[in-house]
Scaffold this active site. Structure first.
Site, mmCIF file in Angstrom:
data_model
loop_
_atom_site.group_PDB
_atom_site.id
_atom_site.type_symbol
_atom_site.label_atom_id
_atom_site.label_comp_id
_atom_site.label_asym_id
_atom_site.label_seq_id
_atom_site.Cartn_x
_atom_site.Cartn_y
_atom_site.Cartn_z
ATOM 1 N N TYR A 25 -2.212 18.572 31.172
ATOM 2 C CA TYR A 25 -3.053 19.037 32.291
ATOM 3 C C TYR A 25 -2.539 20.375 32.837
ATOM 4 C CZ TYR A 25 -5.348 18.628 36.890
ATOM 5 O OH TYR A 25 -6.086 18.840 38.030
ATOM 6 N N LYS A 61 -4.573 23.831 32.907
ATOM 7 C CA LYS A 61 -4.917 24.479 34.178
ATOM 8 C C LYS A 61 -4.378 25.908 34.237
ATOM 9 C CE LYS A 61 -7.465 21.609 36.342
ATOM 10 N NZ LYS A 61 -8.920 21.871 36.223
HETATM 11 N N1 NAD Z 1 -8.085 16.178 43.353
HETATM 12 C C1 NAD Z 1 -7.101 17.066 43.348
HETATM 13 O O1 NAD Z 1 -6.157 17.028 44.169
HETATM 14 C C2 NAD Z 1 -7.110 18.168 42.351
HETATM 15 C C3 NAD Z 1 -6.006 19.015 42.307
HETATM 16 C C4 NAD Z 1 -6.009 20.092 41.448
HETATM 17 C C5 NAD Z 1 -7.102 20.290 40.630
HETATM 18 N N2 NAD Z 1 -8.150 19.420 40.656
HETATM 19 C C6 NAD Z 1 -9.265 19.707 39.776
HETATM 20 O O2 NAD Z 1 -10.476 19.649 40.509
HETATM 21 C C7 NAD Z 1 -11.538 19.279 39.627
HETATM 22 C C8 NAD Z 1 -12.310 18.124 40.212
HETATM 23 O O3 NAD Z 1 -11.471 17.002 40.234
HETATM 24 P P1 NAD Z 1 -11.622 15.754 41.238
HETATM 25 O O4 NAD Z 1 -10.319 15.582 41.892
HETATM 26 O O5 NAD Z 1 -12.849 15.913 42.062
HETATM 27 O O6 NAD Z 1 -11.755 14.563 40.185
HETATM 28 P P2 NAD Z 1 -12.956 13.558 39.870
HETATM 29 O O7 NAD Z 1 -12.428 12.696 38.770
HETATM 30 O O8 NAD Z 1 -13.425 12.929 41.130
HETATM 31 O O9 NAD Z 1 -14.100 14.527 39.333
HETATM 32 C C9 NAD Z 1 -14.144 15.056 38.044
HETATM 33 C C10 NAD Z 1 -15.560 14.961 37.545
HETATM 34 O O10 NAD Z 1 -15.648 15.603 36.265
HETATM 35 C C11 NAD Z 1 -16.529 14.839 35.479
HETATM 36 N N3 NAD Z 1 -16.290 15.081 34.048
HETATM 37 C C12 NAD Z 1 -15.222 14.688 33.320
HETATM 38 N N4 NAD Z 1 -15.370 15.081 32.039
HETATM 39 C C13 NAD Z 1 -16.563 15.738 31.965
HETATM 40 C C14 NAD Z 1 -17.263 16.364 30.918
HETATM 41 N N5 NAD Z 1 -16.771 16.373 29.655
HETATM 42 N N6 NAD Z 1 -18.446 16.971 31.187
HETATM 43 C C15 NAD Z 1 -18.962 16.961 32.445
HETATM 44 N N7 NAD Z 1 -18.339 16.342 33.486
HETATM 45 C C16 NAD Z 1 -17.148 15.752 33.245
HETATM 46 C C17 NAD Z 1 -16.225 13.385 35.848
HETATM 47 O O11 NAD Z 1 -17.280 12.518 35.480
HETATM 48 C C18 NAD Z 1 -16.010 13.502 37.352
HETATM 49 O O12 NAD Z 1 -17.208 13.265 38.083
HETATM 50 C C19 NAD Z 1 -10.882 18.983 38.279
HETATM 51 O O13 NAD Z 1 -10.965 20.111 37.448
HETATM 52 C C20 NAD Z 1 -9.455 18.723 38.651
HETATM 53 O O14 NAD Z 1 -8.571 18.964 37.572
HETATM 54 C C21 NAD Z 1 -8.178 18.364 41.499
#
Ligand code: NAD
Length: 300
Positions: free
Chosen positions: A160, A164
């Protein structure tokens, strides 16, 4: 409220829940028409369908897309869907993501590849699919979702973190290539309580880290006056900026034993006094050539 995105067209991937949902709702609240993508999001009862319904119920415009970001043809079709409905795409938010956490010792190569594929190639596919459209429009705003795990490291997230940080590299070059077409490319590193962070945060942290506290930062990255090449950190209502800096360093070329000079001087190499943020990779070359007395050197 000042609707800074009135008549703008936005695509948000992975917007059926978590941060993507919060971004989609905030974009719509600021006047944008939003294509809500999520894997299988066109299925009955999906989170993405509920997000579209929420936007429409509040008087906005939204479209549903169930495409998989790892499939380039599906992402091309997604962009075509937005262009057919609204005539353009102003904003792309590359948000879809997954986790496959394990220590590197236990991580399978399949899980490494899958995480790279969804985050890196997923963002590349969507960006490539909108790029010509944005160049032709002479305007575009693209956000890559990076993470503190990539910027600073996180135990159990080698796949990951690598993915990223790759997005930061993608942003750095696309911001340069997009500049003359007013395509601005930025990174957002969110902290939020979502499906992704389930089980790793305590109650107090969960309460403070609502995803909608990140989305105002996203709006700043896609508005008319957005920056380009910015790495915005956002969580719990706080906003910071990360930079890839370069120290002033040393020059050890003339020494007969340069390796030992470098070893001895690593403290000075790391000294952050006077550090800069190079405006391109070539700026770093120039810095080193200038210290070697070759400041006039140019790429051919
Ligand atoms: N939550 C955090 O603290 C955090 C921190 C750093 C980065 N992020 C990043 O933020 C983004 C959103 O994450 P989140 O925390 O809301 O997680 P989440 O799991 O709630 O949302 C991710 C979404 O992406 C969708 N998804 C996964 N694979 C897919 C694909 N192949 N095609 C289309 N959709 C797909 C999933 O169905 C899900 O709805 C991600 O890129 C994650 O890496 C989140």
């Amino acid at each position: 409220m000042n609707k800074v995105l009135q008549n703008k067209v936005a695509i948000v991937t992975g917007a059926g829940g978590g941060l993507g949902r919060a971004h989609a709702l905030e974009l719509a609240r600021h006047g944008a028409c939003v294509l809500v993508n999520d894997l299988g999001g066109d299925r009955e009862g999906s989170g993405a369908r509920a997000v579209v319904d929420d936007i429409v119920r509040s008087g906005g415009e939204a479209l549903l897309n169930g495409g998989d970001v790892t499939n380039f043809e599906q992402m091309q079709a997604m962009v075509a869907q937005a262009v057919e409905a609204w005539g353009r795409v102003d904003i792309l938010v590359n948000n879809a993501g997954i986790l496959r956490d394990k220590s590197f010792a236990k991580m399978s190569m399949d899980d490494f590849r899958l995480v790279m594929d969804v985050h890196v190639m997923g963002s590349v596919h969507c960006t490539k699919a909108v790029w010509e459209q944005m160049r032709a429009q002479g305007r575009g705003r693209i956000v890559m979702t990076t993470s503190s795990s990539g910027l600073y490291g996180s135990f159990g997230q080698a796949n990951y973190g690598a993915a990223k940080m790759a997005l930061v590299g993608l942003m750095q070059t696309l911001a340069l290539e997009g500049m003359k077409h007013d395509i601005r490319v930025n990174c957002l590193a969110p902290s939020a309580a979502t499906g992704m962070t389930e089980g790793i945060l305590d109650e107090a942290a969960l309460a403070g880290l609502a995803p909608d506290k990140v989305s105002p930062g996203l709006i700043a990255l896609v508005a008319d006056d957005a920056p380009t090449r910015m790495i915005l950190l956002a969580g719990a209502g706080s906003f910071e900026c990360a930079h890839i800096t370069m120290t002033q360093g040393i020059h050890a070329d003339e020494a007969s034993d340069a390796a030992n000079v470098v070893r001895d001087q690593l403290g000075r190499v790391q000294d952050r006094t006077g550090e800069t943020v190079p405006s391109s990779g070539w700026e770093q070359y120039k810095h080193e050539l200038a210290k070697a007395g070759l400041g006039e050197a140019r790429p051919v």
